[in-house]
Structures are given as structure tokens and as C-alpha cells.
Design an enzyme around this catalytic site. Sequence first.
Site: not given
Ligand code: IPE
Ligand code: IPE
Ligand code: MG
Length: 237
Positions: A18, A66
Site C-alpha cells: 500500500d 479496488n
Molecule cells: C489494500 O489497499 C489493497 C491492496 C494493497 C491491494 P487499499 O488501499 O485498497 O486499502 P484501503 O482502501 O486503504 O483499505
Molecule cells: C496500493 O497502493 C496498490 C493498490 C491498491 C492496487 P494505493 O493505490 O492504495 O496507494 P494509496 O493508498 O492511494 O497511497
Molecule cells: Mg491504498
Amino acid sequence: MSENNALNVPVHVGIIMDGNGRWAKKRLLPRKMGHKEGAKTFRTITRACKKLGIKYVTYYAFSTENWARPQDEVEAIMDLFEKYLDEVKDFAEENIRLRFIGDRSKLKPSLQQKMADVEKASENFDAMDCFLAINYGGRDEIKHSVQEIAKMVKKGEISPEEIDEDLITRNLYTMEAPPVDLIIRPSGELRLSNFLIWQSAYAEYYFTDILWPDFKPADLEKAVKTYSDRNRRFGGV
Ligand code: IPE
Ligand code: IPE
Ligand code: MG
């Protein structure tokens, strides 16, 4: 690490990749550049896991939730997976087995095919098992396991009384993998976000503010060291 010999290395580590979006935002780059950078970290950290002697590592790459993101971001992530799977052959030198967990049926057929090819090509590698969670949700996984078991009951192969925790575990996407010992979540969020909810029932958690693209092997070592110093009681004394 200096006192490496005393290190209690977790067998199965789960990593929530993340912070890609925030990494890009900080640099005034489009979010997809963060995902690209995050893919590089995935390679580095996978090699570092193997070096540390970790046997199973499961990465959260794309959740069932997602899909709620803007379509162009979802497409960019899916394109990145496909491109990545074309390049992943160099993992062969590392002797790492790569498998995918999650519901594949919603993914593009060309991506599904590449996933199957990579799994086949690496099926005899045994230095480490690496699971990549794509369109994965812990609740969805448990639902899927229950459906598989219900089919067995319906066919008369087992009775409802024979359903135990082990059978539920073996019908999860992670199949024979041992329970998760350590969950690592970078980016400062303090939650599981539907990742490995069954498998991590007794896991230790390690949270850090570092964004995934900035996560280094030294950060992994720090997480493992922290884990190693903890006292897991599993309900005992
Ligand atoms: C969790 O991250 C999913 C992945 C890293 C693939 P998100 O960024 O989607 O999670 P939330 O929305 O902050 O809970
Ligand atoms: C995790 O990084 C990757 C996926 C969930 C695909 P994010 O895209 O959630 O990154 P932030 O949380 O917005 O910084
Ligand atoms: Mg995220």
C-alpha cells in the site's frame, strides 16, 4: 543484521503493498507511476524474503474492493500486471514458485492465460512459495471455500459433521500454505482491508509509515526482527 543467528524467521509473511498512490502524489506524478514503482519493490522484496529464509510470502496486489477506483487506474494496474508477467521469467533463476490467489474469472482472458502459464512454468521451483493476490478478498475466499465444501456434501462425499477447520483451510485459495505468521502493512494505514482474514487469525502485525515504493530490504529485516522479539502465546500462558 548482526544477531542473525538468533533470529526467529516467520514461515509465512503477508505483505499489503500500500501507498503507491501517495508516493506518486508526493512527486506530482500520475498514480499509475506509483504502481509501476511498487512493482519494482515487489521484485526487490521477494528476493530479500528468500535471502532471509522466509518460505511463503503472500502479496496483496489488487483487492475485490479496488474495482471501485476510476476505470483508467484499474486499467493501468491490469496492464502493469500483464506486462509484468511477460518479464517475470527471470524469477526462474531464483527458483521461486509463483501462484495467484483470488477470483480470476473477472480478469481479462489474456491475463488469465499468462497467470496460468507463469504458474505452470514455476510449479517445480522450491526455494520459496510466492502468492500474488489479484482480485482477492478474504470474505470472497471463504465464500468460495464454503461453496466447494457444499458441493462435496451434496455429492455425498462427506457429511456436514466432517467439516472442520482443516477442510475449510484446504479449500481456500492458499490451499496447503501454513497460517500467516506476520502481516506487514506499509503506508501508515492500520487495517487488514479484507486480506487473508482466515489465515492471519493468529498473525503478528507490523505497521510502518513508509510508502510501499520506498520499502527497502532493511525495512523487511526490521519487521522480521520485531516479529522475532515478540512473544506469541496462541492462547496459552
Ligand atoms: C489494500 O489497499 C489493497 C491492496 C494493497 C491491494 P487499499 O488501499 O485498497 O486499502 P484501503 O482502501 O486503504 O483499505
Ligand atoms: C496500493 O497502493 C496498490 C493498490 C491498491 C492496487 P494505493 O493505490 O492504495 O496507494 P494509496 O493508498 O492511494 O497511497
Ligand atoms: Mg491504498
